[in-house]
Design an enzyme around this catalytic site. Structure first.
Site, PDB file in Angstrom:
ATOM      1  CG  LEU A  46      -1.895  -1.177   1.318  1.00  0.00           C
ATOM      2  CD1 LEU A  46      -2.786  -1.034   2.553  1.00  0.00           C
ATOM      3  CD2 LEU A  46      -2.758  -1.312   0.067  1.00  0.00           C
ATOM      4  CG  HIS A  47       1.074   3.358  -3.289  1.00  0.00           C
ATOM      5  ND1 HIS A  47       0.042   4.129  -3.770  1.00  0.00           N
ATOM      6  CD2 HIS A  47       1.162   2.291  -4.132  1.00  0.00           C
ATOM      7  CE1 HIS A  47      -0.448   3.580  -4.860  1.00  0.00           C
ATOM      8  NE2 HIS A  47       0.201   2.450  -5.110  1.00  0.00           N
ATOM      9  CG  HIS A  50      -3.127   1.209  -2.409  1.00  0.00           C
ATOM     10  ND1 HIS A  50      -1.763   1.042  -2.485  1.00  0.00           N
ATOM     11  CD2 HIS A  50      -3.643   0.469  -3.414  1.00  0.00           C
ATOM     12  CE1 HIS A  50      -1.467   0.231  -3.487  1.00  0.00           C
ATOM     13  NE2 HIS A  50      -2.593  -0.129  -4.083  1.00  0.00           N
ATOM     14  N   GLY A 173      -8.834   3.904  -8.504  1.00  0.00           N
ATOM     15  CA  GLY A 173      -7.980   5.048  -8.807  1.00  0.00           C
ATOM     16  C   GLY A 173      -7.928   5.336 -10.302  1.00  0.00           C
ATOM     17  CD  GLN A 179      -8.081  -1.892 -12.146  1.00  0.00           C
ATOM     18  OE1 GLN A 179      -7.405  -2.888 -12.385  1.00  0.00           O
ATOM     19  NE2 GLN A 179      -7.890  -1.155 -11.079  1.00  0.00           N
TER      20      GLN A 179
END
Ligand code: AMP
Length: 315
Positions: A46-47, A50, A173, A179
């Site tokens: 995670l960054h 996220h 995102g 996506q």
């Protein structure tokens, strides 16, 4: 920890749910209390990208759940499924540190592969058995042209996750622009009762889009890779200064000029309709476009390259 927030507790308070039936039970309890549920599907490592999704979920919903699942069916046999960064302990601390409007992430869904693929799964499409989901028309171009099984894998796992979690809101995102289009069409066509929320791309200070795969890169390569965003911004500037309809080729030319400053391999640089992802000959104000690119950058001390994707939306 890679998000700004500091964790005050040593033991994470988040419920870790490992099975589908545990998530269903958790969801039922939310339903009985008439609570809105927000869901953030991830592959972990995670960054801040996220974290921004999870924080928005905290704000919009009564209860929030995050999943971490590195989904085999979206990787081709030659891709980095085994090498993909897995940092669950750090991820748990990051999730536990998030707090918005006095709310914290309530649950983490951390399933094993066998839980998500009861029939088993191989990355070899010809040997796969069972049910898969394809979203035709928006999965074949751009990323799909380079990674033909990618969106089938994504659509399949997202369908499974949405079936299990049944969230009020689900968060994605803009970093993964195609996506988002695939998921919106999936939810619409399969009559899935959830609201898809798309949030802006979070970037490093130098402009590089945050990505779990940036962990493969040295700081020097990350700085060099910031040219990807610079070139997208140049394309955007060129279009906004023109104040009218602009041929896509002209925008692509100015972007290529910038990208040429590094010896990166550009897989594609495309200008597409924001909803259908059809190639656009020209960009028209009011219709707008998505400029998207995939670039392969060399890794230090390795013959392998890392694929980075990024995009910018024109209005
Ligand atoms: P991943 O773990 O890479 O599958 O990503 C999980 C979710 O986080 C997806 O909806 C991504 O689009 C989103 N995401 C990844 N990177 C970023 C970013 N830099 N900014 C915003 N969202 C992101």
């Amino acid at each position: 920890m890679r998000c700004d927030e500091k964790s005050h507790s040593m033991t994470p308070q988040i419920k870790i749910l490992r099975t589908v039936s545990q998530v269903r039970q958790w969801r039922l309890e939310c339903l009985l209390k008439q609570q809105k549920v927000g869901f953030v599907p991830t592959m972990g490592a995670l960054h801040k990208g996220h974290c921004s999704l999870a924080t928005q979920s905290l704000k919009d919903n009564d209860k929030s759940i995050v999943s971490i699942f590195v989904n085999p069916s979206q990787f081709a046999p030659h891709e980095d499924l085994d090498a993909y960064p897995r940092t669950v302990d750090d991820d748990l601390r990051i999730l536990d540190s998030l707090n918005a409007d006095g709310k914290k992430i309530d649950a983490l869904f951390l399933p094993k592969i066998s839980e998500m693929y009861p029939n088993g799964i191989t990355t070899e499409v010809s040997q796969q058995r069972g049910a898969f989901v394809s979203v035709k028309g928006c999965s074949e171009q751009l990323e799909g042209s380079i990674r033909p099984q990618f969106f089938r894998g994504v659509a399949t796992v997202v369908t499974k996750l949405l079936n299990v979690v049944q969230p009020t809101n689900v968060y994605f995102g803009q970093k993964d622009a195609q996506q988002c289009v695939v998921i919106k069409n999936l939810v619409k066509d399969l009559l899935i009762d959830t609201n898809v929320v798309v949030l802006p791309t979070m970037r490093e200070e130098n402009g590089l889009a945050m990505s779990s795969r940036n962990a493969y890169l040295s700081q020097e390569t990350k700085d060099r890779s910031s040219i990807i965003y610079k070139s997208l911004k140049r394309g955007e500037d060129y279009y906004s200064k023109a104040k009218g309809t602009v041929p896509s080729k002209d925008i692509i030319d100015v972007m290529n000029e910038t990208l040429q400053h590094e010896d990166f391999e550009v897989e594609y640089l495309s200008i597409s309709h924001p909803d259908t992802l059809e190639d656009l000959e020209a960009v028209e104000p009011g219709v707008g476009a998505i400029i998207s690119t995939a670039v392969r950058v060399p890794r230090e001390n390795s013959t392998e390259k890392t694929r980075l994707i990024d995009n910018i939306v024109l209005h």
